[in-house]
Write an enzyme that holds these catalytic residues in place. Structure first.
Site, PDB file in Angstrom:
ATOM      1  N   PHE A  93      -4.663  10.613  13.465  1.00  0.00           N
ATOM      2  CA  PHE A  93      -5.050   9.876  12.265  1.00  0.00           C
ATOM      3  C   PHE A  93      -6.565   9.793  12.156  1.00  0.00           C
ATOM      4  O   PHE A  93      -7.296   9.980  13.130  1.00  0.00           O
ATOM      5  CB  PHE A  93      -4.444   8.461  12.271  1.00  0.00           C
ATOM      6  CG  PHE A  93      -4.947   7.580  13.383  1.00  0.00           C
ATOM      7  CD1 PHE A  93      -6.016   6.719  13.191  1.00  0.00           C
ATOM      8  CD2 PHE A  93      -4.342   7.604  14.643  1.00  0.00           C
ATOM      9  CE1 PHE A  93      -6.479   5.901  14.218  1.00  0.00           C
ATOM     10  CE2 PHE A  93      -4.797   6.794  15.673  1.00  0.00           C
ATOM     11  CZ  PHE A  93      -5.869   5.944  15.454  1.00  0.00           C
ATOM     12  N   CYS A  94      -7.021   9.524  10.924  1.00  0.00           N
ATOM     13  CA  CYS A  94      -8.446   9.348  10.648  1.00  0.00           C
ATOM     14  C   CYS A  94      -8.581   8.425   9.442  1.00  0.00           C
ATOM     15  O   CYS A  94      -7.594   7.873   8.967  1.00  0.00           O
ATOM     16  CB  CYS A  94      -9.122  10.699  10.408  1.00  0.00           C
ATOM     17  SG  CYS A  94      -8.420  11.627   9.027  1.00  0.00           S
ATOM     18  N   THR A  95      -9.777   8.269   8.921  1.00  0.00           N
ATOM     19  CA  THR A  95     -10.019   7.278   7.877  1.00  0.00           C
ATOM     20  C   THR A  95      -9.246   7.570   6.598  1.00  0.00           C
ATOM     21  O   THR A  95      -8.512   6.727   6.096  1.00  0.00           O
ATOM     22  CB  THR A  95     -11.524   7.192   7.560  1.00  0.00           C
ATOM     23  OG1 THR A  95     -12.250   6.983   8.763  1.00  0.00           O
ATOM     24  CG2 THR A  95     -11.808   6.045   6.601  1.00  0.00           C
TER      25      THR A  95
ATOM     26  N   ILE B 142      -5.940   6.036   7.374  1.00  0.00           N
ATOM     27  CA  ILE B 142      -5.890   4.600   7.626  1.00  0.00           C
ATOM     28  C   ILE B 142      -5.996   3.816   6.321  1.00  0.00           C
ATOM     29  O   ILE B 142      -5.327   2.789   6.135  1.00  0.00           O
ATOM     30  CB  ILE B 142      -7.033   4.192   8.570  1.00  0.00           C
ATOM     31  CG1 ILE B 142      -6.951   4.954   9.886  1.00  0.00           C
ATOM     32  CG2 ILE B 142      -7.009   2.683   8.830  1.00  0.00           C
ATOM     33  CD1 ILE B 142      -8.254   4.954  10.667  1.00  0.00           C
TER      34      ILE B 142
END
Length: 279
Positions: A184-186, A213
């Site tokens: 996952f990332c922003t 996110i």
């Protein structure tokens, strides 16, 4: 008497597509952004477009329509948020070698990325003890918040991620393991590339959080959430929590790193090498 709506609409967007002439597209976008009065940053490359822009609601709607009219961008990923104060000082449209810099050559995230999961399916996947969860962001971002049980690669820039993963993968293979990997990332864009990298390294069960996110915090009820802390964002809000409400973080004027308001900050100074705007 009802409260006035926020003055600024923000759109964080990206799309992996084939742009044979990104300079021409950039020139056209500069003119369009000037007409609309938007502010923020858009990055163009042969692999697509990435950026965050802010303006009044009508201007942002028109700019998103313009982006989605670009070749291969009809389904561009766009996440919206709102702010009362201007989050950016000016508008920049840049042309670079990559829209998010990983530096490993000819990955094609449009066809090679891992499977996308919505927030509910993501919760189920990362609750499985056999799933390895990897935070693909940089250390200063992870320090603000992350998912329960996620591995922090402790990178200072996204360029460091391939070397970290190769060492991590060597350990997995030495143990004879080929686990499910959730990343996952922003906002999702770094995971498009990092999951493509992981699949290119020989792992098949690779997944990432669709919309990143930010979409998770927008859609997932806090009572059901597996997120801990806030999410660092690259604008004047500094960090946001569930419902994308601004958190209680500020940016250090000396080092550029986030820290909680009214708390002591161990500032590394301007030679830290981990400034947020450096990657």
């Amino acid at each position: 008497m009802s409260a006035s709506p926020p003055a600024y609409t923000l759109a964080a967007l990206y799309c992996f597509a084939r742009f044979p002439d990104p300079d021409a597209i950039a020139a056209d976008l500069r003119a369009r952004c000037a007409d609309l009065g938007t502010r923020g940053t858009l990055i163009l490359a042969g692999e697509g477009i990435n950026g965050t822009v802010a303006g009044d609601a009508d201007a942002i709607a028109a700019l998103v329509d313009h982006v989605r009219a670009l070749p291969g961008c009809a389904d561009a990923d766009v996440k919206y948020s709102w702010a009362d104060n201007a989050p950016f000082a000016r508008m920049k449209v840049k042309v670079k070698a990559e829209i998010v810099t990983l530096g490993v050559g000819d990955l094609d995230p449009a066809t090679q990325a891992g499977a996308h999961l919505d927030p509910a399916d993501w919760n189920a996947l990362i609750a499985d003890p056999d799933t390895i969860v990897i935070d693909t962001r940089n250390a200063y971002e992870v320090a603000v918040g992350t998912f329960q049980g996620a591995i922090d690669p402790e990178t200072r820039s996204f360029r460091e991620f391939p070397d970290w993963f190769d060492a991590f993968a060597a350990d997995l293979k030495a143990q004879g393991r080929s686990p499910k990997i959730a990343m996952f990332c922003t906002g999702g864009i770094r995971c498009e590339k990092s999951t493509a990298l992981v699949k290119a390294r020989g792992f098949d069960d690779v997944y990432h959080l669709k919309g990143g996110i930010l979409r998770y915090l927008e859609e997932m009820p806090e009572a059901d959430s597996r997120w801990q802390g806030d999410c660092y964002v690259f604008d004047e809000r500094v960090a946001v929590g569930h419902g994308l409400k601004p958190g209680d973080y500020v940016t250090c004027r000396d080092c550029g790193l986030p820290h909680l308001r009214d708390t002591a900050h161990d500032c590394p100074g301007d030679e830290s090498g981990v400034w947020p705007h450096r990657g």
